[in-house]
Design a protein around this motif. Structure first.
Motif, PDB file in Angstrom:
ATOM      1  N   UNK A 138      27.822  29.720  34.954  1.00 34.11           N
ATOM      2  CA  UNK A 138      28.710  29.316  36.040  1.00 34.11           C
ATOM      3  C   UNK A 138      30.073  30.008  35.980  1.00 34.11           C
ATOM      4  N   UNK A 139      30.298  30.809  34.972  1.00 34.60           N
ATOM      5  CA  UNK A 139      31.584  31.501  34.837  1.00 34.60           C
ATOM      6  C   UNK A 139      31.819  32.409  36.045  1.00 34.60           C
ATOM      7  N   UNK A 140      33.039  32.423  36.529  1.00 28.38           N
ATOM      8  CA  UNK A 140      33.376  33.131  37.769  1.00 28.38           C
ATOM      9  C   UNK A 140      34.588  34.024  37.558  1.00 28.38           C
ATOM     10  N   UNK A 141      34.531  35.200  38.185  1.00 32.70           N
ATOM     11  CA  UNK A 141      35.661  36.136  38.150  1.00 32.70           C
ATOM     12  C   UNK A 141      35.720  36.797  39.521  1.00 32.70           C
ATOM     13  N   UNK A 142      36.624  36.311  40.382  1.00 38.00           N
ATOM     14  CA  UNK A 142      36.775  36.843  41.736  1.00 38.00           C
ATOM     15  C   UNK A 142      38.129  37.530  41.861  1.00 38.00           C
ATOM     16  N   UNK A 143      38.103  38.784  42.299  1.00 37.22           N
ATOM     17  CA  UNK A 143      39.325  39.571  42.452  1.00 37.22           C
ATOM     18  C   UNK A 143      39.508  39.925  43.926  1.00 37.22           C
ATOM     19  N   UNK A 144      40.728  39.775  44.423  1.00 36.35           N
ATOM     20  CA  UNK A 144      41.043  40.150  45.802  1.00 36.35           C
ATOM     21  C   UNK A 144      42.335  40.957  45.812  1.00 36.35           C
TER      22      UNK A 144
END
Length: 827
Positions: A391-397
């Motif tokens: 479930x680990x998340x890494x979102x870059x914008x």
């Protein structure tokens, strides 16, 4: 057990066709002399047939490609071809037939000049039109073509990455490599990480989702369109994820780049150069599928936005999605790029644009997999093991807004103002294997995971103003550049936990991280906010005392401020804020000097020298930021320009001396923010050599290759940076088959690096990775002049290897064998 053992485009008057055609003048070693036929139509029937593969598109661009392929020197006014389209040209034929096909129905013809070059005229105007046609000459270095898109080459004719002056690789007194659009597309280089892994002399060391780039053992500064940026300085802006859809080329300077960068790293700089609009309509659409259920789609459209072509635009959009070889990891990427150019006057250009990229990773990794169990035995973990929970998340914008204004004066001077605003946001929460200290049970695989929410944001503002042009002194023409820039970078990141006032670390089986539940991150643990400002004045003069000798002298004055506020809630419900400073520097003087001497028509010898000023960001065992690195960088070498500029070569030796170099302090405890402590090393010395070759070896055969040796030693003669290879070979090539097989292009890439080692902090054990060779293959088939199909294979021999080694006291595996199949249709 471990498988590895332990004017182009001329900004004021859009003329890329002319620039490319002028480039062809430099490649005219095999041009045919027209002589007395200056007033006649093109007469090349005596020339040997050559292979042409020119897609349908803007006529000016088609003619430039024709000149390059045929070896003639062709120049013309862009107004003659504006709004005209050339047909596709494919096959083996003489230059006369090729020109006739391209110009059919255009009302134009090619005629010869008395000097053996060629030009365009309107067919109905008669022979007298030649005398009335304005001459097209290169009056300044800025007129040289730097655009690589459509060149078909693995090299370039000019770059300003080192000095702001558009110089050829041979004229630049530093080591420079340019990865252009042709190589990016043929080798399927999707991200900046992919590009730099093929760039000579560059180490790409993957931590997790982050990758650090270095040259000669030092980190690289980053520029966008030649403007220094701090936007990649925090966790909110990850350089390795940057998509290549937006950029024409990547220019890499190896060696100190302090003239254009306030914090001049001894490693050099990376310059990302954006695609620009074209006058006539052009573009492509593409789609691809790859291993691990990956897929992609893209569109790139460019052209004029009004009848006269004084307003031009370009838009790029792409989407990619799919899985990974790593368990439970999925990644998607969305990119949008829009740019508009407006000719405010004949000599003034206004450009504005926006870049947007969102990269979303589910099952993302933070940190690395362990090298050793708690008893010191080497681990034996699956290649696909993820060091983080599913479930680990890494979102870059990232959003980049830019505007620039450029004006050309009649004396060939030009002034340019660049302004940019960049925002970065990171959403990251995860449960990650905690490797400090190494305590994993070799029987039960029980260890520790850290569970946290770690968001980050940053805002970067940048401004750069410079003027460049020629001047006369003692009867000769020289060049100058004078400029100033400003960077302000504000960032904020923190950690949140399910526990009050403490970090959440849990016992877990590292082979079953899916059993770790995703909590509600309701409590703050720490927060860090900071502002970094860099201001600088810079200038350089390029003197030409003789035709064979050029001398570049320059300097930079830099001002640097870095302030930090940290707040921690550990031990107190209200949190405790502590303000600190990571350094203030005033008017730091950085000199730059370079000398280039032409030995003959093909070879030049050069030397360059610059000082080093680079603020450190790491802290020592007392939690104090280590003083800035200072030192000197010297480089000597020879460069070659062969086959009329189609092939460039270089050989260089270098030495870097520095104080306040940093290395891990193995005896120190972790710092309050959880990071490792470093120590300063004075009198460190780096020595090495490198050789490169780029461009066309033979007709249809393109190559980018480089071999590098670099080693760094302390003042006690101890080898430093042992997890970086001392020897590297980078090679990428493609070859278009001749004759009946000319629709097929084959090639590939090869990467070799010598063995590396890493002393694990807590076990005091050393892990090794032996010498590594990776091979990739590519093939492209041109179904027609517009449609092409391509196949790229990475890691052909399916090597097990570390692509990250020691950065977080562990390792990260590189990609297994995988493939991409793509279709591309050009308009």
């Amino acid at each position: 057990m471990h498988r590895p053992h332990h004017r182009a485009p001329a900004p004021l008057r859009f003329r890329p066709p002319v620039a490319a055609a002028l480039l062809a003048c430099a490649l005219s070693g095999t041009a045919w002399h027209a002589g007395a036929r200056a007033a006649e139509a093109l007469s090349l029937s005596d020339a040997a047939p050559r292979q042409y593969d020119i897609p349908a598109g803007p006529l000016g661009r088609s003619l430039s490609a024709f000149a390059l392929a045929s070896g003639i020197a062709l120049s013309f006014e862009p107004s003659l071809t504006d709004g005209k389209t050339g047909p596709a040209l494919n096959g083996r034929m003489g230059a006369r037939e090729a020109a006739s096909r391209l110009l059919a129905g255009s009302g134009l013809e090619v005629i010869g000049r008395e000097d053996g070059s060629f030009t365009l005229r309107r067919a109905a105007a008669g022979a007298e039109a030649l005398q009335a046609l304005p001459a097209v000459t290169v009056s300044a270095a800025a007129e040289r073509s730097t655009v690589t898109e459509g060149s078909g080459s693995y090299t370039t004719r000019a770059t300003g990455a080192a000095t702001r002056m558009a110089l050829s690789l041979r004229e630049t007194p530093q080591s420079v490599s340019v990865i252009g659009r042709q190589q990016i597309e043929e080798q399927n280089l999707l991200t900046l990480n992919d590009v730099l892994r093929q760039t000579p002399g560059i180490v790409a060391d993957r931590l997790d989702e982050r990758v650090s780039f270095s040259s000669r053992g030092f980190a690289l500064n980053t520029m966008i369109d030649g403007v220094p940026t701090l936007s990649f300085s925090s966790a909110a802006g990850e350089a390795s994820m940057v998509s290549m859809q937006v950029y024409d080329r990547i220019e890499v300077v190896r060696g100190a780049a302090g003239l254009l960068n306030g914090s001049g790293s001894p490693g050099g700089s990376i310059n990302l150069v954006r695609k620009r609009p074209t006058t006539e309509f052009s573009g492509h659409v593409g789609a691809g599928v790859g291993s691990w259920n990956r897929y992609s789609a893209e569109v790139d459209l460019s052209g004029k936005l009004n009848e006269t072509g004084t307003l031009r635009g370009r838009v790029v959009a792409s989407h990619a999605d799919g899985n990974s070889f790593t368990d439970s990891k999925k990644q998607s990427e969305d990119v949008f790029y829009g740019i508009v150019e407006a000719d405010l006057t004949r000599d003034t250009l206004l450009t504005a644009g926006v870049e947007y990229q969102r990269t979303a990773i589910k099952g993302a990794n933070f940190g690395q997999s362990p090298l050793f169990y708690g008893n010191g035995a080497p681990t034996s973990l699956p290649r696909s093991l993820s060091s983080s929970a599913p479930w680990s998340t890494w979102n870059m914008e990232t959003q980049r807004y830019f505007v620039n204004l450029e004006h050309h004066f009649d004396n060939d001077w030009r002034v340019k103002v660049d302004a940019a605003l960049i925002t970065n946001d990171r959403e990251r929460y995860s449960a990650d294997i905690w490797l400090y200290p190494g305590n994993i049970n070799p029987v039960t695989n029980m260890g520790t995971v850290q569970v946290s929410n770690n968001p980050a944001t940053s805002v970067t503002r940048a401004l750069d103003v410079y003027a460049t042009g020629p001047f006369s002194l003692f009867g000769r023409t020289h060049s100058a550049v004078l400029g100033a820039n400003f960077n302000r970078y504000a960032y904020d990141y923190g950690n949140y936990s399910r526990l009050l006032n403490t970090v959440d670390r849990q016992a877990a089986n590292i082979l079953n991280l899916g059993a770790v539940a995703q909590p509600d991150f309701r409590y703050p643990v720490n927060q860090f906010s900071g502002v970094t400002e860099e201001k600088a004045l810079y200038g350089a003069l390029r003197f030409k005392p003789t035709d064979a000798l050029s001398l570049i002298v320059g300097s930079r004055f830099s001002w640097y401020d870095n302030d930090l506020v940290s707040r921690t809630w550990q031990g107190g419900a209200n949190g405790r804020a502590v303000a600190s400073s990571a350094g203030h520097e005033r008017a730091v003087f950085t000199p730059y000097g370079g000398l280039v001497y032409d030995l003959d028509e093909a070879w030049s010898a050069y030397a360059s020298y610059t000082n080093i000023f680079q603020p450190n960001t790491v802290r020592d065992a007392s939690n104090q930021v280590i003083a800035p690195r200072r030192g000197t960088n010297a480089e000597f070498g020879v460069k070659g320009e062969h086959m009329g500029g189609k092939l460039n070569s270089s050989f260089a030796v270098f030495e870097v001396n520095e104080d306040n170099a940093t290395e891990l302090d193995p005896g120190a405890a972790l710092l309050p923010d959880g990071s490792a402590a470093y120590r300063a090393v004075s009198g460190a010395k780096t020595r090495g050599f490198e050789t490169t070759l780029s461009g066309e070896l033979a007709r249809g055969w393109q190559l980018m290759a480089g071999y590098t040796y670099s080693a760094k030693f302390s003042n006690k003669n101890a080898l430093m940076n042992t997890n970086y290879p001392q020897r590297m070979l980078r090679l990428a090539t493609s070859y278009r088959l001749p004759g009946a097989l000319s629709k097929l292009t084959v090639g590939g890439n090869l990467s070799y690096q010598s063995g590396t080692s890493y002393l694990e902090t807590y076990s005091n054990k050393t892990a090794y990775q032996g010498g590594l060779t990776l091979i990739g293959l590519m093939a492209r088939y041109d179904v027609s002049s517009q449609l092409s199909l391509s196949l790229n294979v990475e890691n052909l021999t399916d090597k097990y290897y570390y692509t990250g080694f020691g950065g977080y006291n562990g390792y990260t595996y590189g990609n297994p064998r995988n493939a991409w199949f793509k279709a591309n249709y050009k308009f």
